[in-house]
Design an enzyme around this catalytic site. Structure first.
Site, mmCIF file in Angstrom:
data_model
loop_
_atom_site.group_PDB
_atom_site.id
_atom_site.type_symbol
_atom_site.label_atom_id
_atom_site.label_comp_id
_atom_site.label_asym_id
_atom_site.label_seq_id
_atom_site.Cartn_x
_atom_site.Cartn_y
_atom_site.Cartn_z
ATOM 1 N N LEU A 19 0.622 -1.230 -0.152
ATOM 2 C CA LEU A 19 0.050 0.133 -0.044
ATOM 3 C C LEU A 19 0.822 1.303 0.148
ATOM 4 O O LEU A 19 0.511 2.097 -0.683
ATOM 5 C CB LEU A 19 -0.894 -0.074 1.118
ATOM 6 C CG LEU A 19 -1.931 1.234 1.270
ATOM 7 C CD1 LEU A 19 -2.593 1.434 0.038
ATOM 8 C CD2 LEU A 19 -2.535 1.253 2.756
ATOM 9 N N ASP A 59 13.136 3.705 10.477
ATOM 10 C CA ASP A 59 12.663 2.535 11.247
ATOM 11 C C ASP A 59 11.848 3.433 11.929
ATOM 12 O O ASP A 59 12.042 4.212 12.783
ATOM 13 C CB ASP A 59 13.701 2.107 12.146
ATOM 14 C CG ASP A 59 12.902 0.927 12.919
ATOM 15 O OD1 ASP A 59 11.667 0.689 13.065
ATOM 16 O OD2 ASP A 59 13.619 0.167 13.448
ATOM 17 N N SER A 138 -6.782 -0.817 10.187
ATOM 18 C CA SER A 138 -7.181 -2.092 9.411
ATOM 19 C C SER A 138 -8.475 -2.429 9.874
ATOM 20 O O SER A 138 -8.950 -2.095 10.960
ATOM 21 C CB SER A 138 -6.191 -3.391 9.875
ATOM 22 O OG SER A 138 -6.829 -4.467 9.606
ATOM 23 N N TYR A 151 -1.875 -7.803 16.777
ATOM 24 C CA TYR A 151 -2.059 -7.034 15.413
ATOM 25 C C TYR A 151 -3.370 -6.146 15.707
ATOM 26 O O TYR A 151 -3.452 -5.144 15.317
ATOM 27 C CB TYR A 151 -2.023 -7.866 14.240
ATOM 28 C CG TYR A 151 -2.073 -7.212 12.968
ATOM 29 C CD1 TYR A 151 -1.182 -6.673 12.214
ATOM 30 C CD2 TYR A 151 -3.611 -6.967 12.486
ATOM 31 C CE1 TYR A 151 -1.195 -5.782 11.052
ATOM 32 C CE2 TYR A 151 -3.620 -6.239 11.231
ATOM 33 C CZ TYR A 151 -2.365 -5.663 10.634
ATOM 34 O OH TYR A 151 -2.813 -5.145 9.349
ATOM 35 N N LYS A 155 -4.151 -2.257 15.705
ATOM 36 C CA LYS A 155 -5.141 -1.440 14.573
ATOM 37 C C LYS A 155 -6.227 -0.780 15.363
ATOM 38 O O LYS A 155 -6.512 0.406 14.872
ATOM 39 C CB LYS A 155 -5.380 -2.422 13.720
ATOM 40 C CG LYS A 155 -4.143 -3.085 12.806
ATOM 41 C CD LYS A 155 -3.279 -1.873 12.109
ATOM 42 C CE LYS A 155 -2.168 -2.215 11.017
ATOM 43 N NZ LYS A 155 -1.567 -1.199 10.576
ATOM 44 N N SER A 186 -0.402 -8.039 -0.588
ATOM 45 C CA SER A 186 0.858 -7.225 -0.649
ATOM 46 C C SER A 186 2.086 -7.951 0.162
ATOM 47 O O SER A 186 1.627 -9.329 0.174
ATOM 48 C CB SER A 186 0.393 -6.071 0.428
ATOM 49 O OG SER A 186 0.214 -6.609 1.744
#
Ligand SMILES: NC(=O)c1ccc[n+]([C@@H]2O[C@H](COP(=O)([O-])OP(=O)(O)OC[C@H]3O[C@@H](n4cnc5c(N)ncnc54)[C@H](O)[C@@H]3O)[C@@H](O)[C@H]2O)c1
Length: 249
Positions: A19, A59, A138, A151, A155, A186
């Site tokens: 993306l 980073d 997300s 994760y 998000k 991706s």
């Protein structure tokens, strides 16, 4: 037709792949000067050369590196118009097997990276009295997936935090929004036969997205077309969070 991002100075993190790269391509096509930032120097330099953008190895989990990225971009070009905090990492592991290292890395990159980028860009933009910040969350922040607890938690944080930032920065002329993609092919979700077919079937719209279908949402939020939109999360997920699909019964 006028280019929507003509001469805008844009930073995109996580821009070497997926993306971030698709957004860099569209931003350049819309007239922007783009600084692509990523931890992966080799892929990032190759992508930037192909697209016609700058590359700065960064980073996003390191606040000092993010600060340098933002301040050096603003000083080189005289301003910063758009900051896309897009870099993210994924680690699928059951809750009971998630290590401290995995937890810390996901929080540092997915949540820390957005915070550091928003704070650094927010300072520059508040001072200049204009700017737009667009973060990548997300739909997992709304519809968590088994085996992806950390994760999805990071998000959800990236859906919530930018709203508070939007409230604080609105009087200073700075908009803050988020995009929440659904499943897209991706670097994070490789295009592997078999896997893709299952992912396609899970999407109400019938297929997993291409990153370019999210990049259009990011450019919209960054552009003057969205000049009254702030504190918003744009879900672009082919209907996945709209509700349950039936299986024909
Ligand atoms: N692919 C999906 O299905 C999906 C769905 C929802 C949200 N997202 C989110 O979209 C964003 C982009 O992911 P993608 O799907 O394009 O994956 P990707 O793996 O293709 O791209 C992620 C990029 O982030 C970079 N990156 C990783 N750690 C970094 C760090 N510490 N500092 C700087 N750059 C770093 C990687 O090198 C890579 O270039 C992420 O935030 C991801 O969580 C992806």
């Amino acid at each position: 037709m006028a280019h929507r991002m003509q001469d805008k100075i844009v930073i995109i993190t996580g821009a070497s792949s997926g993306l971030g790269r698709a957004t860099a391509e569209l931003m350049v096509a819309e007239g922007a000067r783009v600084v692509m930032a990523d931890v992966n120097r080799e892929a990032g330099e190759a992508a930037a050369n192909a697209i016609g953008a700058d590359f700065v190895r960064t980073d996003v989990a390191d606040p000092a590196e993010v600060e340098t990225l933002v301040t050096e971009t603003a000083s080189r070009y005289g301003r910063l118009d758009v900051m896309c905090n897009n870099a993210g990492v994924h680690a699928a592991a059951s809750l009971l097997e998630t290590t401290n290292e995995d937890f810390e890395r996901l929080v540092a990159v997915n949540f820390g990276g957005v915070f550091y980028g928003t704070r650094a860009a927010g300072r520059v933009m508040a001072e200049q009295g204009s700017g737009v910040i667009v973060n990548t969350a997300s739909n997992g922040g709304y519809l968590p997936t088994e085996g992806m607890a950390v994760y999805c938690g990071t998000k959800a944080a990236v859906v919530a935090m930018p709203k508070a930032c939007a409230l604080e920065l609105a009087p200073k002329g700075v908009r803050v929004n988020t995009i929440s993609p659904g499943t897209m092919l991706s670097g994070m979700v490789p295009d592997v036969a078999g896997v893709v077919e299952v992912l396609d079937r899970l999407q109400p719209i019938g297929y997993a997205a291409n990153p370019s279908q999210m990049a259009t949402g990011i450019v919209y939020l960054a552009s003057d077309d969205a000049n009254y939109v702030t504190g918003h999360d744009l879900i672009v997920d082919g209907g996945a969070t709209a509700g349950r699909v039936t299986v024909g019964i």
